[in-house]
Enzyme design. Structure first.
Site, PDB file in Angstrom:
ATOM      1  N   ASP A  36      77.054 -37.382  30.598  1.00 51.53           N
ATOM      2  CA  ASP A  36      78.109 -36.040  31.429  1.00 51.53           C
ATOM      3  C   ASP A  36      76.416 -34.836  31.451  1.00 51.53           C
ATOM      4  O   ASP A  36      77.107 -33.860  32.027  1.00 51.53           O
ATOM      5  CB  ASP A  36      79.772 -35.178  31.549  1.00 51.53           C
ATOM      6  CG  ASP A  36      79.299 -35.252  29.783  1.00 51.53           C
ATOM      7  OD1 ASP A  36      78.389 -35.152  29.184  1.00 51.53           O
ATOM      8  OD2 ASP A  36      80.102 -34.700  29.789  1.00 51.53           O
ATOM      9  N   HIS A  53      48.134 -41.626  33.379  1.00 50.57           N
ATOM     10  CA  HIS A  53      49.174 -41.000  33.364  1.00 50.57           C
ATOM     11  C   HIS A  53      49.971 -40.519  32.308  1.00 50.57           C
ATOM     12  O   HIS A  53      50.995 -40.540  32.019  1.00 50.57           O
ATOM     13  CB  HIS A  53      50.220 -41.900  34.347  1.00 50.57           C
ATOM     14  CG  HIS A  53      49.905 -41.478  35.803  1.00 50.57           C
ATOM     15  ND1 HIS A  53      49.800 -42.752  37.314  1.00 50.57           N
ATOM     16  CD2 HIS A  53      48.590 -40.809  36.777  1.00 50.57           C
ATOM     17  CE1 HIS A  53      49.499 -42.741  37.504  1.00 50.57           C
ATOM     18  NE2 HIS A  53      48.908 -41.123  37.790  1.00 50.57           N
ATOM     19  N   ASP A 111      46.136 -31.457  32.301  1.00 43.13           N
ATOM     20  CA  ASP A 111      46.862 -31.696  34.163  1.00 43.13           C
ATOM     21  C   ASP A 111      48.284 -30.960  34.346  1.00 43.13           C
ATOM     22  O   ASP A 111      49.089 -32.041  34.290  1.00 43.13           O
ATOM     23  CB  ASP A 111      46.549 -33.451  34.808  1.00 43.13           C
ATOM     24  CG  ASP A 111      46.649 -32.904  36.154  1.00 43.13           C
ATOM     25  OD1 ASP A 111      47.290 -32.235  37.107  1.00 43.13           O
ATOM     26  OD2 ASP A 111      46.595 -34.247  37.177  1.00 43.13           O
ATOM     27  N   ASP A 163      48.880 -28.133  41.626  1.00 42.23           N
ATOM     28  CA  ASP A 163      48.544 -29.180  41.086  1.00 42.23           C
ATOM     29  C   ASP A 163      46.308 -29.114  40.516  1.00 42.23           C
ATOM     30  O   ASP A 163      45.505 -28.693  40.735  1.00 42.23           O
ATOM     31  CB  ASP A 163      47.905 -30.548  42.169  1.00 42.23           C
ATOM     32  CG  ASP A 163      47.829 -31.564  41.366  1.00 42.23           C
ATOM     33  OD1 ASP A 163      47.778 -31.166  40.036  1.00 42.23           O
ATOM     34  OD2 ASP A 163      48.152 -32.466  41.960  1.00 42.23           O
ATOM     35  N   HIS A 211      40.090 -43.287  40.530  1.00 41.78           N
ATOM     36  CA  HIS A 211      40.967 -43.244  41.452  1.00 41.78           C
ATOM     37  C   HIS A 211      40.482 -42.236  42.566  1.00 41.78           C
ATOM     38  O   HIS A 211      39.045 -41.818  42.787  1.00 41.78           O
ATOM     39  CB  HIS A 211      41.812 -41.916  41.065  1.00 41.78           C
ATOM     40  CG  HIS A 211      41.732 -41.441  39.963  1.00 41.78           C
ATOM     41  ND1 HIS A 211      40.677 -39.740  40.848  1.00 41.78           N
ATOM     42  CD2 HIS A 211      41.331 -40.365  39.257  1.00 41.78           C
ATOM     43  CE1 HIS A 211      40.302 -39.087  39.624  1.00 41.78           C
ATOM     44  NE2 HIS A 211      40.653 -39.076  38.622  1.00 41.78           N
ATOM     45  N   HIS A 223      44.622 -35.426  47.545  1.00 51.70           N
ATOM     46  CA  HIS A 223      45.534 -36.272  47.927  1.00 51.70           C
ATOM     47  C   HIS A 223      46.234 -34.639  49.045  1.00 51.70           C
ATOM     48  O   HIS A 223      45.951 -33.695  48.500  1.00 51.70           O
ATOM     49  CB  HIS A 223      46.648 -36.883  47.471  1.00 51.70           C
ATOM     50  CG  HIS A 223      46.862 -35.839  45.760  1.00 51.70           C
ATOM     51  ND1 HIS A 223      47.880 -34.798  46.153  1.00 51.70           N
ATOM     52  CD2 HIS A 223      46.593 -36.301  44.250  1.00 51.70           C
ATOM     53  CE1 HIS A 223      47.849 -33.988  44.607  1.00 51.70           C
ATOM     54  NE2 HIS A 223      47.133 -34.967  44.212  1.00 51.70           N
ATOM     55  N   HIS A 238      52.455 -35.030  45.192  1.00 53.57           N
ATOM     56  CA  HIS A 238      51.958 -35.902  46.553  1.00 53.57           C
ATOM     57  C   HIS A 238      51.879 -35.527  47.907  1.00 53.57           C
ATOM     58  O   HIS A 238      52.789 -36.670  48.179  1.00 53.57           O
ATOM     59  CB  HIS A 238      51.602 -36.926  45.634  1.00 53.57           C
ATOM     60  CG  HIS A 238      50.795 -37.732  44.644  1.00 53.57           C
ATOM     61  ND1 HIS A 238      50.579 -38.833  43.484  1.00 53.57           N
ATOM     62  CD2 HIS A 238      49.629 -37.047  43.892  1.00 53.57           C
ATOM     63  CE1 HIS A 238      50.310 -38.152  42.734  1.00 53.57           C
ATOM     64  NE2 HIS A 238      49.540 -37.285  42.522  1.00 53.57           N
ATOM     65  N   GLU A 242      39.336 -34.156  43.215  1.00 54.90           N
ATOM     66  CA  GLU A 242      40.250 -34.135  41.287  1.00 54.90           C
ATOM     67  C   GLU A 242      39.452 -35.187  41.240  1.00 54.90           C
ATOM     68  O   GLU A 242      39.573 -35.955  40.778  1.00 54.90           O
ATOM     69  CB  GLU A 242      40.956 -33.713  41.596  1.00 54.90           C
ATOM     70  CG  GLU A 242      42.086 -35.285  42.462  1.00 54.90           C
ATOM     71  CD  GLU A 242      43.070 -35.496  42.136  1.00 54.90           C
ATOM     72  OE1 GLU A 242      43.736 -35.959  40.789  1.00 54.90           O
ATOM     73  OE2 GLU A 242      44.432 -35.205  42.613  1.00 54.90           O
ATOM     74  N   TYR A 279      35.661 -41.565  33.288  1.00 54.16           N
ATOM     75  CA  TYR A 279      36.985 -41.979  31.651  1.00 54.16           C
ATOM     76  C   TYR A 279      36.024 -42.746  31.280  1.00 54.16           C
ATOM     77  O   TYR A 279      36.363 -43.464  31.824  1.00 54.16           O
ATOM     78  CB  TYR A 279      38.189 -41.844  32.411  1.00 54.16           C
ATOM     79  CG  TYR A 279      39.040 -41.687  33.606  1.00 54.16           C
ATOM     80  CD1 TYR A 279      39.426 -40.468  33.409  1.00 54.16           C
ATOM     81  CD2 TYR A 279      38.858 -41.673  35.138  1.00 54.16           C
ATOM     82  CE1 TYR A 279      40.110 -38.944  33.533  1.00 54.16           C
ATOM     83  CE2 TYR A 279      39.113 -40.389  35.031  1.00 54.16           C
ATOM     84  CZ  TYR A 279      39.868 -39.796  35.694  1.00 54.16           C
ATOM     85  OH  TYR A 279      40.275 -38.425  36.699  1.00 54.16           O
ATOM     86  N   ARG A 319      38.430 -34.578  34.116  1.00 51.11           N
ATOM     87  CA  ARG A 319      38.571 -34.312  35.516  1.00 51.11           C
ATOM     88  C   ARG A 319      38.925 -32.594  35.693  1.00 51.11           C
ATOM     89  O   ARG A 319      39.139 -32.133  34.796  1.00 51.11           O
ATOM     90  CB  ARG A 319      39.994 -35.108  35.927  1.00 51.11           C
ATOM     91  CG  ARG A 319      41.066 -35.142  37.326  1.00 51.11           C
ATOM     92  CD  ARG A 319      42.486 -36.148  37.413  1.00 51.11           C
ATOM     93  NE  ARG A 319      43.252 -35.655  36.408  1.00 51.11           N
ATOM     94  CZ  ARG A 319      43.561 -36.557  35.467  1.00 51.11           C
ATOM     95  NH1 ARG A 319      42.235 -37.180  35.234  1.00 51.11           N
ATOM     96  NH2 ARG A 319      44.695 -35.968  35.290  1.00 51.11           N
ATOM     97  N   GLU A 340      40.625 -30.451  38.899  1.00 47.81           N
ATOM     98  CA  GLU A 340      40.808 -30.484  39.666  1.00 47.81           C
ATOM     99  C   GLU A 340      41.532 -28.963  40.581  1.00 47.81           C
ATOM    100  O   GLU A 340      41.813 -28.120  39.734  1.00 47.81           O
ATOM    101  CB  GLU A 340      42.433 -31.047  39.627  1.00 47.81           C
ATOM    102  CG  GLU A 340      43.362 -31.339  41.193  1.00 47.81           C
ATOM    103  CD  GLU A 340      44.564 -31.872  41.149  1.00 47.81           C
ATOM    104  OE1 GLU A 340      44.903 -32.478  39.307  1.00 47.81           O
ATOM    105  OE2 GLU A 340      45.207 -32.658  41.723  1.00 47.81           O
TER     106      GLU A 340
HETATM  107  N1  GLY Z   1      48.606 -34.333  38.646  1.00 44.78           N
HETATM  108  C1  GLY Z   1      48.952 -35.344  40.165  1.00 44.78           C
HETATM  109  C2  GLY Z   1      48.226 -35.233  40.202  1.00 44.78           C
HETATM  110  O1  GLY Z   1      46.681 -35.013  40.408  1.00 44.78           O
HETATM  111  O2  GLY Z   1      47.320 -36.174  41.071  1.00 44.78           O
HETATM  112 MN    MN Z   2      46.326 -34.079  41.572  1.00 45.63          MN
HETATM  113 MN    MN Z   3      47.191 -33.187  38.826  1.00 44.33          MN
END
Ligand code: GLY
Ligand code: MN
Ligand code: MN
Length: 417
Positions: A19, A222, A239, A250, A329, A333, A340, A363, A367, A384, A386
């Protein structure tokens, strides 16, 4: 819409276990149009000569309010939020066939939720049952998101102000993380410092699951375990950013656990930073969506060649996609209510043009997993960087500039601890 009826439900509450519920988060489309934060609510918009905004929401319930807190109820919701009408949510299924009668279109998020799809079919059948009484049923179901996505893609001054604040809070959280990181601390301890900054600044929650990844964990894009100990000589990739009043930031920063970048780490970091600078320089009204990505790729490909990680010319590395082994990647975005965020990236087969009021992330990363053909000095480095970038009338503005990112800025901040 021109004419027709749009139906936009908010998100349901979700059980976490037995619950206990997950913290409630409204639907972004619903909240964009209403500002109303309660669950069990639906917005109906009637277009045409007499436009109407109609809210269906929970009724007042003194007993439940003792347990779960305040509910507006239809009357107060109409007054406070400025709807033309408001009704108890229990009346939705009964009223919808009447609202849809003689309307050309139902604007709906068809396919997003099978329960809602079934209810919409029920309303339509309700109108069809009345055709012998002279009523016409809607001839078309249209995707309401197609209209809303374009609206949400261009941020208003009010939305930008909220996003600016979300970016500031998130930048402060990254500075706090840099101050608290040191060998022997755990990733989750640094995550807690981020959350501390978010909550103390009025944010209800992170905008997405925080990634706090030391050493090799940074090569898991991720990574969300956040359970490992931070080791001397490793980098820490974070991140993480908050959601504020329904809008996301972000941010990613990558910094040394012990406050000093090692030689290989610094080489790679400067490469990613240069790629990011090139990408940000490509953000301007009229530029194509993919221009920042291509600008970043030029720098990354050259850097990977210089470091002996890729072979051949920049053109050959880009053409073959050899760089994807280390950068798999895209460079960004849309950003907004959803991390996103909504909005098309192509128009008529072409990358769409950037316009003032759009917000995107920039970003780039790199890697490097252990491999026989990769010199050991690069192994397990994941980087990374960003930022959140607003397209302005003349160029762009980095909303997250208060999060340090040059080697010198970061080392100075960490040394001061
Ligand atoms: N934190 C998700 C991205 O960077 O797209
Ligand atoms: Mn991002
Ligand atoms: Mn991010």
């Amino acid at each position: 819409m021109q004419a027709g009826v749009a139906v936009i439900p908010t998100a349901p509450e979700r059980v976490r276990n037995r619950d206990s519920h997950y913290p409630y988060r409204f639907d972004s489309y619903f909240h964009y149009l209403t500002g109303f934060g309660e669950p069990e609510a639906v917005l109906v918009l009637v277009a045409g000569p007499v436009p109407q905004s109609i809210l269906f929401c929970r009724e007042k319930n003194p007993e439940r309010e003792v347990w779960d807190g305040f509910r507006h109820g239809p009357d107060a919701a109409r007054e406070t939020f400025g709807f033309d009408q408001a009704h108890p949510i229990d009346q939705l299924d009964e009223m919808m066939p009447k609202l849809l009668a003689d309307q050309p279109s139902l604007y709906f998020h068809l396919g997003a939720d099978s329960d809602w799809d079934a209810r919409a079919v029920g309303w339509l059948n309700g109108v069809r049952a009345e055709v012998r009484n002279g009523v016409t049923a809607p001839g078309a179901i249209q995707d309401v998101r197609a209209l809303l996505d374009e609206m949400r893609l261009i941020k208003s001054a009010e939305e930008i102000a909220v996003m600016r604040r979300a970016a500031e809070i998130s930048s402060a959280a990254h500075r706090r993380a840099m101050r608290h990181a040191r060998p022997g601390r755990y990733e989750y301890e640094i995550e807690a410092e981020l959350l501390h900054e978010f909550r103390c600044s009025g944010s209800l929650a992170p905008a997405y699951s925080s990634i706090v990844a030391g050493g090799a964990n940074a090569c898991v894009l991720h990574y969300v375990d956040n359970g490992a100990v931070l080791r001397d000589g490793d980098l820490l990739l974070i991140d993480a950013a908050c959601e504020l009043d329904g809008y996301a930031a972000d941010i990613t920063r990558t910094f040394p656990v012990n406050g000093r970048y090692g030689a290989a780490q610094k080489d790679l970091y400067e490469m990613v930073l240069a790629a990011q600078a090139a990408a940000i320089a490509a953000v301007a009204p009229g530029a194509g969506w993919d221009d920042p990505h291509q600008a970043a790729l030029q720098v990354l490909a050259q850097g990977l060649i210089d470091f002996g990680l890729c072979a051949g010319s920049v053109e050959a590395v880009l053409e073959s996609g050899d760089y994807k082994r280390f950068y798999m990647h895209k460079t960004g975005h849309w950003l907004g209510m959803d991390v996103h965020d909504v909005g098309d990236y192509k128009r008529g087969g072409q990358w769409r043009r950037l316009e003032p009021g759009m917000v995107l992330t920039v970003e780039p990363g790199c890697y490097i997993r252990p491999a026989g053909d990769v010199p050991e000095r690069w192994w397990n480095i994941g980087i990374r960087i960003e930022d959140d970038v607003l397209v302005t009338g003349r160029g762009c503005e980095v909303l997250t500039a208060a999060a340090p990112k040059t080697v010198r800025e970061i080392e100075n901040l960490m040394e001061a601890q």
